[in-house]
Design a protein around this motif. Sequence first.
Motif, PDB file in Angstrom:
ATOM      1  N   ILE A 208      38.227  53.058  41.173  1.00 11.35           N
ATOM      2  CA  ILE A 208      38.818  52.495  42.446  1.00 11.35           C
ATOM      3  C   ILE A 208      38.510  51.252  42.358  1.00 11.35           C
ATOM      4  O   ILE A 208      39.845  50.372  41.897  1.00 11.35           O
ATOM      5  N   ASP A 209      37.604  50.718  42.371  1.00 10.18           N
ATOM      6  CA  ASP A 209      36.911  49.379  43.037  1.00 10.18           C
ATOM      7  C   ASP A 209      37.748  48.256  41.275  1.00 10.18           C
ATOM      8  O   ASP A 209      38.560  47.483  41.519  1.00 10.18           O
ATOM      9  N   SER A 210      38.172  48.676  40.508  1.00 12.11           N
ATOM     10  CA  SER A 210      38.139  47.926  38.428  1.00 12.11           C
ATOM     11  C   SER A 210      39.107  48.461  39.471  1.00 12.11           C
ATOM     12  O   SER A 210      40.409  47.380  38.596  1.00 12.11           O
ATOM     13  N   LEU A 211      40.235  49.795  39.546  1.00  9.89           N
ATOM     14  CA  LEU A 211      41.729  49.676  39.287  1.00  9.89           C
ATOM     15  C   LEU A 211      42.522  48.344  40.715  1.00  9.89           C
ATOM     16  O   LEU A 211      43.317  47.793  40.224  1.00  9.89           O
ATOM     17  N   ASP A 212      41.561  48.176  41.592  1.00  7.91           N
ATOM     18  CA  ASP A 212      42.357  47.850  42.553  1.00  7.91           C
ATOM     19  C   ASP A 212      41.952  46.098  42.349  1.00  7.91           C
ATOM     20  O   ASP A 212      42.557  45.325  42.192  1.00  7.91           O
ATOM     21  N   HIS A 213      40.978  46.288  41.480  1.00 10.68           N
ATOM     22  CA  HIS A 213      40.769  44.545  41.030  1.00 10.68           C
ATOM     23  C   HIS A 213      41.666  44.494  40.376  1.00 10.68           C
ATOM     24  O   HIS A 213      42.211  43.700  40.448  1.00 10.68           O
ATOM     25  N   LEU A 214      42.341  45.293  39.026  1.00 12.10           N
ATOM     26  CA  LEU A 214      42.597  44.308  38.374  1.00 12.10           C
ATOM     27  C   LEU A 214      44.369  45.217  38.831  1.00 12.10           C
ATOM     28  O   LEU A 214      44.977  43.680  38.417  1.00 12.10           O
ATOM     29  N   ILE A 215      44.874  45.831  39.533  1.00 14.72           N
ATOM     30  CA  ILE A 215      46.062  45.309  40.428  1.00 14.72           C
ATOM     31  C   ILE A 215      46.371  43.908  40.787  1.00 14.72           C
ATOM     32  O   ILE A 215      47.161  43.024  40.853  1.00 14.72           O
ATOM     33  N   ASP A 216      45.519  43.489  41.710  1.00 16.72           N
ATOM     34  CA  ASP A 216      44.909  42.416  42.320  1.00 16.72           C
ATOM     35  C   ASP A 216      45.175  41.281  41.945  1.00 16.72           C
ATOM     36  O   ASP A 216      46.443  40.784  42.221  1.00 16.72           O
ATOM     37  N   ARG A 217      44.177  41.546  41.191  1.00 17.59           N
ATOM     38  CA  ARG A 217      44.666  39.790  39.471  1.00 17.59           C
ATOM     39  C   ARG A 217      45.941  39.459  39.219  1.00 17.59           C
ATOM     40  O   ARG A 217      46.509  38.494  38.608  1.00 17.59           O
ATOM     41  N   LEU A 218      46.211  40.686  38.722  1.00 21.16           N
ATOM     42  CA  LEU A 218      47.553  41.368  37.561  1.00 21.16           C
ATOM     43  C   LEU A 218      48.609  40.639  38.976  1.00 21.16           C
ATOM     44  O   LEU A 218      49.968  40.004  38.234  1.00 21.16           O
ATOM     45  N   ASN A 219      48.742  41.190  40.095  1.00 24.96           N
ATOM     46  CA  ASN A 219      50.132  40.725  41.181  1.00 24.96           C
ATOM     47  C   ASN A 219      49.465  39.477  41.526  1.00 24.96           C
ATOM     48  O   ASN A 219      50.688  39.098  41.788  1.00 24.96           O
ATOM     49  N   ALA A 220      48.304  38.892  41.484  1.00 33.66           N
ATOM     50  CA  ALA A 220      48.873  37.419  41.879  1.00 33.66           C
ATOM     51  C   ALA A 220      48.683  36.419  41.184  1.00 33.66           C
ATOM     52  O   ALA A 220      48.784  35.076  41.239  1.00 33.66           O
ATOM     53  N   HIS A 221      48.383  36.845  39.647  1.00 34.07           N
ATOM     54  CA  HIS A 221      48.837  35.653  38.715  1.00 34.07           C
ATOM     55  C   HIS A 221      50.180  34.958  38.817  1.00 34.07           C
ATOM     56  O   HIS A 221      50.569  35.356  38.959  1.00 34.07           O
ATOM     57  N   GLY A 222      49.838  33.843  38.348  1.00 31.70           N
ATOM     58  CA  GLY A 222      50.637  32.224  38.432  1.00 31.70           C
ATOM     59  C   GLY A 222      51.454  32.638  40.075  1.00 31.70           C
ATOM     60  O   GLY A 222      52.379  31.343  40.207  1.00 31.70           O
ATOM     61  N   VAL A 223      51.182  32.791  40.992  1.00 33.42           N
ATOM     62  CA  VAL A 223      51.012  32.814  42.682  1.00 33.42           C
ATOM     63  C   VAL A 223      50.459  31.676  42.879  1.00 33.42           C
ATOM     64  O   VAL A 223      49.275  32.154  43.061  1.00 33.42           O
ATOM     65  N   LYS A 224      50.782  30.932  43.635  1.00 31.14           N
ATOM     66  CA  LYS A 224      49.349  29.817  44.976  1.00 31.14           C
ATOM     67  C   LYS A 224      49.445  30.969  45.880  1.00 31.14           C
ATOM     68  O   LYS A 224      50.081  31.245  46.497  1.00 31.14           O
ATOM     69  N   LYS A 225      47.500  30.593  46.001  1.00 33.20           N
ATOM     70  CA  LYS A 225      47.666  30.739  47.530  1.00 33.20           C
ATOM     71  C   LYS A 225      48.589  29.805  49.120  1.00 33.20           C
ATOM     72  O   LYS A 225      48.805  29.105  48.374  1.00 33.20           O
ATOM     73  N   ALA A 226      48.393  30.826  49.516  1.00 33.79           N
ATOM     74  CA  ALA A 226      48.718  30.160  50.690  1.00 33.79           C
ATOM     75  C   ALA A 226      48.143  28.913  51.142  1.00 33.79           C
ATOM     76  O   ALA A 226      46.138  28.676  51.687  1.00 33.79           O
ATOM     77  N   GLY A 227      48.444  27.559  51.556  1.00 38.75           N
ATOM     78  CA  GLY A 227      48.115  26.607  51.391  1.00 38.75           C
ATOM     79  C   GLY A 227      47.697  25.388  50.557  1.00 38.75           C
ATOM     80  O   GLY A 227      46.573  25.390  49.860  1.00 38.75           O
ATOM     81  N   GLY A 228      47.651  26.670  48.619  1.00 39.22           N
ATOM     82  CA  GLY A 228      46.580  26.158  47.651  1.00 39.22           C
ATOM     83  C   GLY A 228      47.841  25.516  46.755  1.00 39.22           C
ATOM     84  O   GLY A 228      49.214  25.389  46.959  1.00 39.22           O
ATOM     85  N   THR A 229      47.045  24.615  45.771  1.00 40.73           N
ATOM     86  CA  THR A 229      47.986  24.281  45.054  1.00 40.73           C
ATOM     87  C   THR A 229      47.608  24.553  43.507  1.00 40.73           C
ATOM     88  O   THR A 229      48.839  24.301  42.712  1.00 40.73           O
ATOM     89  N   ARG A 230      46.890  25.624  42.881  1.00 41.57           N
ATOM     90  CA  ARG A 230      46.249  25.737  41.828  1.00 41.57           C
ATOM     91  C   ARG A 230      47.501  27.309  41.829  1.00 41.57           C
ATOM     92  O   ARG A 230      46.741  27.713  42.816  1.00 41.57           O
ATOM     93  N   LYS A 231      47.572  27.736  40.423  1.00 38.95           N
ATOM     94  CA  LYS A 231      48.145  28.883  40.958  1.00 38.95           C
ATOM     95  C   LYS A 231      47.100  29.548  40.635  1.00 38.95           C
ATOM     96  O   LYS A 231      45.855  29.645  39.676  1.00 38.95           O
ATOM     97  N   GLN A 232      46.580  30.991  41.185  1.00 36.75           N
ATOM     98  CA  GLN A 232      45.955  32.331  40.325  1.00 36.75           C
ATOM     99  C   GLN A 232      46.318  33.026  39.306  1.00 36.75           C
ATOM    100  O   GLN A 232      47.018  32.790  38.757  1.00 36.75           O
ATOM    101  N   SER A 233      44.593  32.977  38.520  1.00 30.85           N
ATOM    102  CA  SER A 233      44.982  33.751  37.284  1.00 30.85           C
ATOM    103  C   SER A 233      44.122  34.674  36.600  1.00 30.85           C
ATOM    104  O   SER A 233      43.199  35.055  38.594  1.00 30.85           O
ATOM    105  N   PHE A 234      43.055  35.296  36.252  1.00 25.46           N
ATOM    106  CA  PHE A 234      42.215  36.024  35.659  1.00 25.46           C
ATOM    107  C   PHE A 234      41.535  35.659  34.798  1.00 25.46           C
ATOM    108  O   PHE A 234      42.226  35.277  33.485  1.00 25.46           O
ATOM    109  N   ASN A 235      40.606  35.941  34.389  1.00 22.32           N
ATOM    110  CA  ASN A 235      39.362  36.115  33.084  1.00 22.32           C
ATOM    111  C   ASN A 235      39.515  37.267  32.398  1.00 22.32           C
ATOM    112  O   ASN A 235      39.322  38.096  32.615  1.00 22.32           O
ATOM    113  N   ASP A 236      39.184  36.974  30.814  1.00 25.01           N
ATOM    114  CA  ASP A 236      39.179  37.681  30.092  1.00 25.01           C
ATOM    115  C   ASP A 236      38.124  38.903  30.739  1.00 25.01           C
ATOM    116  O   ASP A 236      38.003  40.308  30.243  1.00 25.01           O
ATOM    117  N   SER A 237      36.952  38.484  30.662  1.00 30.29           N
ATOM    118  CA  SER A 237      35.915  39.356  31.680  1.00 30.29           C
ATOM    119  C   SER A 237      36.223  40.927  31.942  1.00 30.29           C
ATOM    120  O   SER A 237      35.827  41.505  32.162  1.00 30.29           O
TER     121      SER A 237
END
Length: 306
Positions: A208-237
């Motif tokens: 469950i935790d692995s799938l939640d992390h995958l879903i969260d990082r895929l959905n967040a990819h390319g999106v800036k955090k509130a107040g942030g300047t850099r777009k989010q991504s994910f690691n190959d790991s």
Amino acid sequence: MKLRTQQNNLNNVRIQDSCLLVKVTVKKFGNSRQDKEASLKAADDHNASTDVVKVNKKLLNSPVISALSKVQGQITNGPVSVFTLPWEEKSWRLIERSVIQRFEENLRDHIDKFEEYKSELEKDIDKVLERARRDLGDLFRESDFPSKQEIVDAYSISVEYRGLSRDNTNDVRFGPSPEWVQAQQEQAEKLTEQRIQRSLETVHNTVIDSLDHLIDRLNAHGVKKAGGTRKQSFNDSMIDQLNTLAEILPSLNITGDARLTRASNELLTKLSGLDPNELRENKSLRESVAKTAEQIKDDLTGGFFD
């Protein structure tokens, strides 16, 4: 109730036939000491009670000491967490026989690194102690330190295996009565069932935790955090860890649970072999993978252990 008991007994036999217990022990030099003299002075300087003011000091402040401690964490979070399941309180963990070779190969990499750092410590022990004298200043106490060789020898890693007893009791044949023997056996069986349950919950939560992390990082990819300047991504790991989970999940499913079996099949057929770069570049693929991960997670949640 009878059917449940038969299933529990079947699970017990299956686990005892296919699994062993393993304990990995990492020992190291106790690198912290309480300084009584400094504690008394600090309490007096601040007009505080000596019962609440304690001065602890780090004896050896060296990169090689930190590296040795880091390997211990890597072993716990790496091969021990990935290939084994919790079983007993005293560090004994359950491992399926089919993954022992992979477990030992992975562990060997960490042990080799540990031994390299240990050799480096032995070579540089005089410099490490000289630095301790400088760092601690007036708090340096010769009595805090054992011999140089004792410091080096304090670092070790051991691996032990043992089988699971059929009834997990300490030879109850010599109990005071048949009733006492029966009670001990029932208590042992109940404890085994609890350990099986805890192991299954660990596997379930890991997926469950692995799938939640995958879903969260895929959905967040390319999106800036509130107040942030850099777009989010994910690691190959993240993808590497998902692939490893897909490979070893069948061996972690020690009772052949149907939901975990389905999750394992889905991970292998639909979520293994993903290309991290392709995922980063293809929004539609990310959405599709996240949707599949959500479906697998939904099948695992809700009434899993009912």
